[in-house]
Motif scaffolding. Structure first.
Motif, PDB file in Angstrom:
ATOM      1  N   TYR A  29       2.050  -5.624  -7.240  1.00  0.00           N
ATOM      2  CA  TYR A  29       2.856  -5.462  -6.035  1.00  0.00           C
ATOM      3  C   TYR A  29       3.514  -6.809  -5.710  1.00  0.00           C
ATOM      4  O   TYR A  29       2.850  -7.726  -5.237  1.00  0.00           O
ATOM      5  CB  TYR A  29       1.986  -5.043  -4.847  1.00  0.00           C
ATOM      6  N   PRO A  30       4.805  -6.952  -5.983  1.00  0.00           N
ATOM      7  CA  PRO A  30       5.457  -8.231  -5.677  1.00  0.00           C
ATOM      8  C   PRO A  30       5.568  -8.417  -4.162  1.00  0.00           C
ATOM      9  O   PRO A  30       5.505  -7.437  -3.416  1.00  0.00           O
ATOM     10  CB  PRO A  30       6.847  -8.082  -6.321  1.00  0.00           C
ATOM     11  N   PRO A  31       5.758  -9.659  -3.696  1.00  0.00           N
ATOM     12  CA  PRO A  31       5.967  -9.855  -2.264  1.00  0.00           C
ATOM     13  C   PRO A  31       7.195  -9.058  -1.828  1.00  0.00           C
ATOM     14  O   PRO A  31       8.105  -8.827  -2.627  1.00  0.00           O
ATOM     15  CB  PRO A  31       6.228 -11.358  -2.121  1.00  0.00           C
ATOM     16  N   CYS A  32       7.218  -8.674  -0.572  1.00  0.00           N
ATOM     17  CA  CYS A  32       8.303  -7.820  -0.089  1.00  0.00           C
ATOM     18  C   CYS A  32       8.718  -8.276   1.308  1.00  0.00           C
ATOM     19  O   CYS A  32       7.866  -8.447   2.184  1.00  0.00           O
ATOM     20  CB  CYS A  32       7.803  -6.380  -0.062  1.00  0.00           C
ATOM     21  N   THR A  33      10.009  -8.455   1.495  1.00  0.00           N
ATOM     22  CA  THR A  33      10.475  -8.974   2.799  1.00  0.00           C
ATOM     23  C   THR A  33      10.395  -7.920   3.899  1.00  0.00           C
ATOM     24  O   THR A  33      10.452  -8.251   5.071  1.00  0.00           O
ATOM     25  CB  THR A  33      11.942  -9.454   2.692  1.00  0.00           C
ATOM     26  N   ARG A  34      10.327  -6.638   3.533  1.00  0.00           N
ATOM     27  CA  ARG A  34      10.313  -5.583   4.558  1.00  0.00           C
ATOM     28  C   ARG A  34       9.085  -4.672   4.410  1.00  0.00           C
ATOM     29  O   ARG A  34       9.220  -3.475   4.118  1.00  0.00           O
ATOM     30  CB  ARG A  34      11.594  -4.736   4.461  1.00  0.00           C
ATOM     31  N   PRO A  35       7.875  -5.204   4.662  1.00  0.00           N
ATOM     32  CA  PRO A  35       6.691  -4.334   4.558  1.00  0.00           C
ATOM     33  C   PRO A  35       6.712  -3.177   5.555  1.00  0.00           C
ATOM     34  O   PRO A  35       6.030  -2.175   5.352  1.00  0.00           O
ATOM     35  CB  PRO A  35       5.507  -5.274   4.847  1.00  0.00           C
ATOM     36  N   ASP A  36       7.537  -3.316   6.610  1.00  0.00           N
ATOM     37  CA  ASP A  36       7.661  -2.213   7.575  1.00  0.00           C
ATOM     38  C   ASP A  36       8.450  -1.040   6.979  1.00  0.00           C
ATOM     39  O   ASP A  36       8.353   0.091   7.440  1.00  0.00           O
ATOM     40  CB  ASP A  36       8.353  -2.709   8.857  1.00  0.00           C
ATOM     41  N   LYS A  37       9.231  -1.315   5.938  1.00  0.00           N
ATOM     42  CA  LYS A  37      10.081  -0.263   5.333  1.00  0.00           C
ATOM     43  C   LYS A  37       9.618   0.149   3.931  1.00  0.00           C
ATOM     44  O   LYS A  37       9.952   1.227   3.462  1.00  0.00           O
ATOM     45  CB  LYS A  37      11.522  -0.785   5.180  1.00  0.00           C
ATOM     46  N   GLN A  55     -10.013  -4.724  -6.712  1.00  0.00           N
ATOM     47  CA  GLN A  55      -8.923  -5.169  -5.832  1.00  0.00           C
ATOM     48  C   GLN A  55      -8.601  -6.627  -6.102  1.00  0.00           C
ATOM     49  O   GLN A  55      -9.435  -7.376  -6.604  1.00  0.00           O
ATOM     50  CB  GLN A  55      -9.349  -5.081  -4.363  1.00  0.00           C
ATOM     51  N   ASP A  56      -7.403  -7.036  -5.695  1.00  0.00           N
ATOM     52  CA  ASP A  56      -7.042  -8.443  -5.697  1.00  0.00           C
ATOM     53  C   ASP A  56      -8.094  -9.197  -4.862  1.00  0.00           C
ATOM     54  O   ASP A  56      -8.560  -8.706  -3.843  1.00  0.00           O
ATOM     55  CB  ASP A  56      -5.657  -8.596  -5.050  1.00  0.00           C
ATOM     56  N   GLU A  57      -8.479 -10.379  -5.322  1.00  0.00           N
ATOM     57  CA  GLU A  57      -9.549 -11.105  -4.621  1.00  0.00           C
ATOM     58  C   GLU A  57      -9.088 -11.724  -3.309  1.00  0.00           C
ATOM     59  O   GLU A  57      -9.906 -12.099  -2.476  1.00  0.00           O
ATOM     60  CB  GLU A  57     -10.105 -12.220  -5.517  1.00  0.00           C
ATOM     61  N   GLN A  58      -7.774 -11.892  -3.171  1.00  0.00           N
ATOM     62  CA  GLN A  58      -7.296 -12.597  -1.982  1.00  0.00           C
ATOM     63  C   GLN A  58      -6.427 -11.766  -1.044  1.00  0.00           C
ATOM     64  O   GLN A  58      -6.371 -12.051   0.138  1.00  0.00           O
ATOM     65  CB  GLN A  58      -6.485 -13.829  -2.416  1.00  0.00           C
ATOM     66  N   VAL A  59      -5.760 -10.780  -1.590  1.00  0.00           N
ATOM     67  CA  VAL A  59      -4.748 -10.101  -0.778  1.00  0.00           C
ATOM     68  C   VAL A  59      -5.159  -8.649  -0.501  1.00  0.00           C
ATOM     69  O   VAL A  59      -5.339  -7.857  -1.425  1.00  0.00           O
ATOM     70  CB  VAL A  59      -3.367 -10.139  -1.481  1.00  0.00           C
ATOM     71  N   GLU A  60      -5.299  -8.342   0.780  1.00  0.00           N
ATOM     72  CA  GLU A  60      -5.580  -6.957   1.170  1.00  0.00           C
ATOM     73  C   GLU A  60      -4.332  -6.112   0.993  1.00  0.00           C
ATOM     74  O   GLU A  60      -3.230  -6.637   0.872  1.00  0.00           O
ATOM     75  CB  GLU A  60      -5.974  -6.911   2.651  1.00  0.00           C
ATOM     76  N   THR A 105       2.709  -3.358   1.451  1.00  0.00           N
ATOM     77  CA  THR A 105       3.177  -4.610   0.830  1.00  0.00           C
ATOM     78  C   THR A 105       2.951  -5.782   1.782  1.00  0.00           C
ATOM     79  O   THR A 105       2.659  -5.614   2.956  1.00  0.00           O
ATOM     80  CB  THR A 105       4.672  -4.508   0.466  1.00  0.00           C
ATOM     81  N   ASN A 106       3.123  -6.965   1.224  1.00  0.00           N
ATOM     82  CA  ASN A 106       2.829  -8.207   1.938  1.00  0.00           C
ATOM     83  C   ASN A 106       4.068  -9.106   1.871  1.00  0.00           C
ATOM     84  O   ASN A 106       4.680  -9.211   0.807  1.00  0.00           O
ATOM     85  CB  ASN A 106       1.631  -8.856   1.209  1.00  0.00           C
ATOM     86  N   THR A 107       4.432  -9.741   2.975  1.00  0.00           N
ATOM     87  CA  THR A 107       5.677 -10.529   2.984  1.00  0.00           C
ATOM     88  C   THR A 107       5.686 -11.693   2.012  1.00  0.00           C
ATOM     89  O   THR A 107       6.695 -11.972   1.375  1.00  0.00           O
ATOM     90  CB  THR A 107       5.976 -11.127   4.384  1.00  0.00           C
ATOM     91  N   ASP A 108       4.560 -12.414   1.894  1.00  0.00           N
ATOM     92  CA  ASP A 108       4.664 -13.623   1.077  1.00  0.00           C
ATOM     93  C   ASP A 108       3.703 -13.718  -0.099  1.00  0.00           C
ATOM     94  O   ASP A 108       3.767 -14.672  -0.864  1.00  0.00           O
ATOM     95  CB  ASP A 108       4.567 -14.897   1.952  1.00  0.00           C
ATOM     96  N   LYS A 109       2.817 -12.755  -0.253  1.00  0.00           N
ATOM     97  CA  LYS A 109       1.883 -12.854  -1.382  1.00  0.00           C
ATOM     98  C   LYS A 109       1.992 -11.651  -2.302  1.00  0.00           C
ATOM     99  O   LYS A 109       2.084 -10.515  -1.834  1.00  0.00           O
ATOM    100  CB  LYS A 109       0.451 -12.933  -0.860  1.00  0.00           C
ATOM    101  N   LEU A 110       1.945 -11.901  -3.605  1.00  0.00           N
ATOM    102  CA  LEU A 110       1.876 -10.776  -4.535  1.00  0.00           C
ATOM    103  C   LEU A 110       0.434 -10.283  -4.584  1.00  0.00           C
ATOM    104  O   LEU A 110      -0.501 -10.995  -4.208  1.00  0.00           O
ATOM    105  CB  LEU A 110       2.388 -11.178  -5.915  1.00  0.00           C
ATOM    106  N   ARG A 111       0.270  -9.071  -5.056  1.00  0.00           N
ATOM    107  CA  ARG A 111      -1.071  -8.482  -5.138  1.00  0.00           C
ATOM    108  C   ARG A 111      -1.220  -7.763  -6.473  1.00  0.00           C
ATOM    109  O   ARG A 111      -0.267  -7.147  -6.962  1.00  0.00           O
ATOM    110  CB  ARG A 111      -1.269  -7.494  -3.988  1.00  0.00           C
TER     111      ARG A 111
END
Ligand SMILES: O=C(O)CCC(=O)C(=O)O
Ligand SMILES: [Fe+2]
Length: 146
Positions: A29-37, A55-60, A105-111
């Motif tokens: 899951y690459p970072p995404c600027t619009r996690p609301d969309k 799961q990714d160890e750092q990113v929920e 999705t997450n604005t600044d971290k990949l997962r």
């Protein structure tokens, strides 16, 4: 799991067939600027009988529907998430649930996650175990193939 329902130990595993399969999927899951969309993975239930997820160890990101609300599955380092799928819901005549889940999705971290889906043999028909069908709990599912 069968024993917890007072069934013969192999009541579910007898349905798997000799050529049951395991699919492994690596999710990125690459970072995404619009996690609301934008969703990482749309709401779904797994068709497996059991899914084991690293799961990714750092990113929920994984969320699950419980009591009609979305809740985030916490990240616990080195722990695996064990999730039941549709095939177990069918074989248990609805007693074990295959929960709806999805990924945000997450604005600044990949997962990254790794999912291992254990499924019954593709050509094998499965259905509710006889011992779980009675007048109080009628058969909820017809027989189906993977
Ligand atoms: O990435 C996750 O945490 C969940 C993945 C998932 O639900 C799936 O691959 O079916
Ligand atoms: Fe899933």
């Amino acid at each position: 799991m069968a024993k917890s329902l007072a069934l013969e130990e192999n009541s579910f595993s007898d349905q798997f067939g000799d050529n049951s399969v395991m699919h492994v999927r690596f999710n990125f899951y690459p970072p995404c600027t619009r996690p609301d969309k934008v969703l990482g993975l749309k709401p779904h239930s797994d068709r497996s009988w059991i899914t084991v997820l690293l799961q990714d160890e750092q990113v929920e990101g994984l969320q699950i529907v419980k009591d009609e609300k979305w809740i985030t599955v916490p990240v616990i380092p080195h722990a695996l998430v064990v999730n039941l799928g549709d095939q177990m819901q069918i074989m248990s005549n609805g007693i074990f649930k295959s929960p709806v889940h999805g990924v945000v999705t997450n604005t600044d971290k990949l997962r990254i996650s790794v999912a291992m889906f254990n499924e019954v043999e593709p050509e094998k028909e499965i259905g509710p175990v006889e011992g779980l069908i009675d007048e109080n709990r009628p058969r909820l599912y017809r027989n189906v193939k993977n």
